[in-house]
Design a protein around this motif. Structure first.
Motif, PDB file in Angstrom:
ATOM      1  N   LYS A  24       0.823  -1.207   0.000  1.00  0.00           N
ATOM      2  CA  LYS A  24       0.000   0.000   0.000  1.00  0.00           C
ATOM      3  C   LYS A  24       0.859   1.259   0.000  1.00  0.00           C
ATOM      4  O   LYS A  24       0.554   2.241  -0.692  1.00  0.00           O
ATOM      5  N   ASN A  25       1.935   1.247   0.768  1.00  0.00           N
ATOM      6  CA  ASN A  25       2.828   2.403   0.780  1.00  0.00           C
ATOM      7  C   ASN A  25       3.487   2.603  -0.576  1.00  0.00           C
ATOM      8  O   ASN A  25       3.621   3.742  -1.063  1.00  0.00           O
ATOM      9  N   GLN A  26       3.898   1.508  -1.211  1.00  0.00           N
ATOM     10  CA  GLN A  26       4.495   1.618  -2.541  1.00  0.00           C
ATOM     11  C   GLN A  26       3.484   2.127  -3.559  1.00  0.00           C
ATOM     12  O   GLN A  26       3.811   2.951  -4.416  1.00  0.00           O
ATOM     13  N   LEU A  27       2.240   1.642  -3.452  1.00  0.00           N
ATOM     14  CA  LEU A  27       1.202   2.100  -4.371  1.00  0.00           C
ATOM     15  C   LEU A  27       0.886   3.579  -4.165  1.00  0.00           C
ATOM     16  O   LEU A  27       0.700   4.327  -5.137  1.00  0.00           O
ATOM     17  N   ALA A  28       0.839   4.009  -2.895  1.00  0.00           N
ATOM     18  CA  ALA A  28       0.584   5.423  -2.625  1.00  0.00           C
ATOM     19  C   ALA A  28       1.724   6.296  -3.152  1.00  0.00           C
ATOM     20  O   ALA A  28       1.488   7.388  -3.693  1.00  0.00           O
ATOM     21  N   GLN A  29       2.968   5.824  -3.020  1.00  0.00           N
ATOM     22  CA  GLN A  29       4.104   6.571  -3.541  1.00  0.00           C
ATOM     23  C   GLN A  29       4.033   6.687  -5.060  1.00  0.00           C
ATOM     24  O   GLN A  29       4.314   7.748  -5.633  1.00  0.00           O
ATOM     25  N   LYS A  30       3.646   5.600  -5.730  1.00  0.00           N
ATOM     26  CA  LYS A  30       3.515   5.652  -7.191  1.00  0.00           C
ATOM     27  C   LYS A  30       2.391   6.580  -7.623  1.00  0.00           C
ATOM     28  O   LYS A  30       2.503   7.283  -8.633  1.00  0.00           O
ATOM     29  N   ASP A  31       1.292   6.597  -6.842  1.00  0.00           N
ATOM     30  CA  ASP A  31       0.206   7.529  -7.155  1.00  0.00           C
ATOM     31  C   ASP A  31       0.666   8.972  -7.025  1.00  0.00           C
ATOM     32  O   ASP A  31       0.307   9.830  -7.859  1.00  0.00           O
ATOM     33  N   ARG A  32       1.473   9.252  -5.997  1.00  0.00           N
ATOM     34  CA  ARG A  32       1.990  10.618  -5.848  1.00  0.00           C
ATOM     35  C   ARG A  32       2.933  10.983  -6.994  1.00  0.00           C
ATOM     36  O   ARG A  32       2.919  12.113  -7.487  1.00  0.00           O
ATOM     37  N   ASP A  33       3.742  10.002  -7.410  1.00  0.00           N
ATOM     38  CA  ASP A  33       4.634  10.262  -8.552  1.00  0.00           C
ATOM     39  C   ASP A  33       3.846  10.525  -9.822  1.00  0.00           C
ATOM     40  O   ASP A  33       4.206  11.406 -10.622  1.00  0.00           O
ATOM     41  N   ILE A  34       2.744   9.780 -10.003  1.00  0.00           N
ATOM     42  CA  ILE A  34       1.914   9.992 -11.195  1.00  0.00           C
ATOM     43  C   ILE A  34       1.271  11.373 -11.168  1.00  0.00           C
ATOM     44  O   ILE A  34       1.207  12.059 -12.196  1.00  0.00           O
TER      45      ILE A  34
END
Length: 209
Positions: A167-177
């Motif tokens: 979940k943390n990795q997914l949230a980080q990728k969403d912020r990068d997007i």
């Protein structure tokens, strides 16, 4: 008992308590929520990582205690085979027997702690597999309670803290997007502004000479 062997004993007691809690029969809903929380908790993941390092040190203590037991056994064998049996009498014999007792105690303590850690890990994995199978059976039977949020979290659980990490990795990728989208929108606006500035110059009619 020295400080580190006292800590090993405390860890052994903690493992026994955790094992007792794992095998206590609980209601299905409560057990499902408990294991879903354990599977996605980042605190449990950090604790598990620290315990792995701790068990490495306990393994070193176990190897050292085995070596001490072997040394005492060799010393006793040499003393018994020697002609001077006075060393086996009185305080000398008591001192050797005490060393043998302490070294064996430390060996058993570290050995049982390591062995129980393997049992706990295997028991946890088996309970997770059992809960997943029960979820599948309930879904096949059409039970509406088997399609909740806890069921999805439990079905995706592969280890303690793994869901939290994902979940943390997914949230980080969403912020990068989102950051890339904002940068793309800014570049698009700049490109349109430059196009608007260049088009009037290109569209002005040339004067006849």
């Amino acid at each position: 008992m020295t400080l580190y062997y006292t800590l090993v004993f405390a860890l052994l007691v903690t493992e026994m308590i955790i094992f007792a809690l794992l095998i206590i029969p609980l209601p299905y809903t409560m057990k499902r929520k408990l294991f879903a929380f354990i599977s996605e908790s980042p605190i449990i993941a950090k604790l598990q990582y620290g315990l792995k390092i701790t068990f490495i040190f306990i393994l070193i203590l176990f190897i050292d205690s085995v070596n001490r037991v072997y040394s005492v056994q060799v010393e006793l064998a040499k003393t018994k085979s020697s002609q001077n049996s006075a060393m086996l009498e009185g305080s000398g014999r008591m001192e050797v027997q005490a060393r043998k007792f302490y070294s064996q105690r430390n060996m058993y303590l570290c050995g049982f702690t390591l062995f129980l850690s393997l049992i706990l890990n295997r028991t946890y994995v088996m309970i997770l597999d059992t809960l997943r199978l029960e979820e599948k059976v309930k879904r096949y039977e059409g039970d509406p309670k088997a399609s909740g949020k806890d069921s999805d979290r439990l079905a995706q659980a592969g280890g303690a803290g793994e869901i939290g990490k994902l979940k943390n990795q997914l949230a980080q990728k969403d912020r990068d997007i989102e950051t890339l989208k904002k940068q793309s929108e800014g570049l698009s606006r700049e490109y349109n502004n430059l196009g608007d500035q260049m088009n009037p110059k290109d569209s002005t009619p040339k004067k006849d000479r």
